[in-house]
Design an enzyme around this catalytic site. Structure first.
Site, short mmCIF file in Angstrom:
data_model
loop_
_atom_site.label_atom_id
_atom_site.label_comp_id
_atom_site.label_asym_id
_atom_site.label_seq_id
_atom_site.Cartn_x
_atom_site.Cartn_y
_atom_site.Cartn_z
N SER A 52 72.36 38.53 46.02
CA SER A 52 72.67 37.41 45.14
C SER A 52 74.06 36.83 45.39
O SER A 52 74.95 37.51 45.92
CB SER A 52 72.58 37.84 43.67
OG SER A 52 71.31 38.39 43.39
N1 SAH Z 1 70.28 43.20 43.33
C1 SAH Z 1 70.09 42.97 44.75
C2 SAH Z 1 69.46 41.64 45.07
C3 SAH Z 1 68.08 41.54 44.56
S1 SAH Z 1 66.92 40.63 45.54
C4 SAH Z 1 71.42 43.09 45.51
O1 SAH Z 1 72.46 43.30 44.87
O2 SAH Z 1 71.39 43.02 46.74
C5 SAH Z 1 65.50 41.13 44.61
C6 SAH Z 1 64.97 42.47 44.98
O3 SAH Z 1 63.94 42.79 44.06
C7 SAH Z 1 64.32 42.51 46.37
O4 SAH Z 1 64.87 43.54 47.13
C8 SAH Z 1 62.84 42.75 46.05
O5 SAH Z 1 62.19 43.52 47.04
C9 SAH Z 1 62.93 43.48 44.74
N2 SAH Z 1 61.72 43.45 43.93
C10 SAH Z 1 60.81 42.45 43.79
N3 SAH Z 1 59.83 42.82 42.94
C11 SAH Z 1 60.13 44.08 42.52
C12 SAH Z 1 59.52 45.01 41.63
N4 SAH Z 1 58.36 44.73 41.00
N5 SAH Z 1 60.12 46.20 41.43
C13 SAH Z 1 61.28 46.53 42.06
N6 SAH Z 1 61.90 45.70 42.92
C14 SAH Z 1 61.34 44.49 43.14
#
Ligand code: SAH
Length: 202
Positions: A52
């Protein structure tokens, strides 16, 4: 990054600013984006996912109002950057990631950087992480189209939940929910954001 992108936009909590200054963001981005590690936008981390924008990380972290010793659940580990920012603030972080490769690499990265207060789980975060519930705060960094009830149930009374909600591939609303002592939620609209969708395990 902190002065121009974060303080300038109104994030003032000294603990959040200190944590954002302490975490080496360049360790969380792929090598080919190293020159943009501290830039004012999200970056690809593989598998169609992103780390993000720094400002959004700071804004969401501030809204959680955590203190040292709190237990925090994150859904969407991604690179592990948001988890590291929370870990710097002295909280116990439980973070759930649905893509096995990302869960594994984030776990390794956090270990190498010495963050011993983060635990990573490879699972569908829609269901939270019930074994360690209840949590003082919950942060969701992928967008579902509705509020997952399991997360509400795993939040302590008085606890805070920050989550983007809206249709996939579009603009979502960032919500802060505060759980009252009677279990009801107070909702605060924090503005428009754009996150990758929260996908469900099939
Ligand atoms: N917080 C992260 C960025 C998040 S991007 C950072 O600091 O880098 C969103 C993430 O959520 C992705 O890696 C994606 O694979 C994950 N994601 C999507 N759906 C999800 C779910 N149902 N449970 C857990 N993770 C999930």
């Amino acid at each position: 990054m902190v002065r121009e992108q974060i303080e300038a936009r109104g994030v003032r909590d000294p603990a959040v600013l200190a944590a954002m200054r302490a975490v080496p963001r360049h360790k969380f981005v792929p090598e080919r984006y190293l020159d943009q590690a501290y830039a004012d936008h999200p970056l690809p981390i593989g598998y169609g996912q992103t780390i993000s924008q720094p400002y959004i990380v700071a804004l969401m972290t501030e809204a959680l109002k955590v203190k040292p010793g709190d237990k925090v659940l994150e859904i969407g580990t991604g690179s592990g950057y948001q988890a590291a920012v929370l870990a710097e603030m002295g909280v116990e972080v439980y973070t759930v990631e649905i893509i096995p490769e990302l869960a594994r690499s984030a776990e390794e990265r956090l270990r190498e950087l010495g963050y011993t207060n983060v635990r990573v789980l490879n699972a569908d975060g829609y269901n939270g992480w019930p074994e360690h519930a209840p949590y003082d705060a919950i942060i969701v960094t992928a967008a579902p189209d509705h509020l997952p009830q399991p997360l509400v149930e795993q939040l302590k009374p008085g606890g805070r939940l920050v989550i983007p909600i809206g249709p996939p591939g579009s603009v979502q609303t960032l919500w802060l929910f505060v759980k009252r002592e009677d279990g009801e939620l107070d909702a605060f609209n924090m503005g428009a954001v754009r996150f990758v969708p929260l996908v469900r395990e099939r």
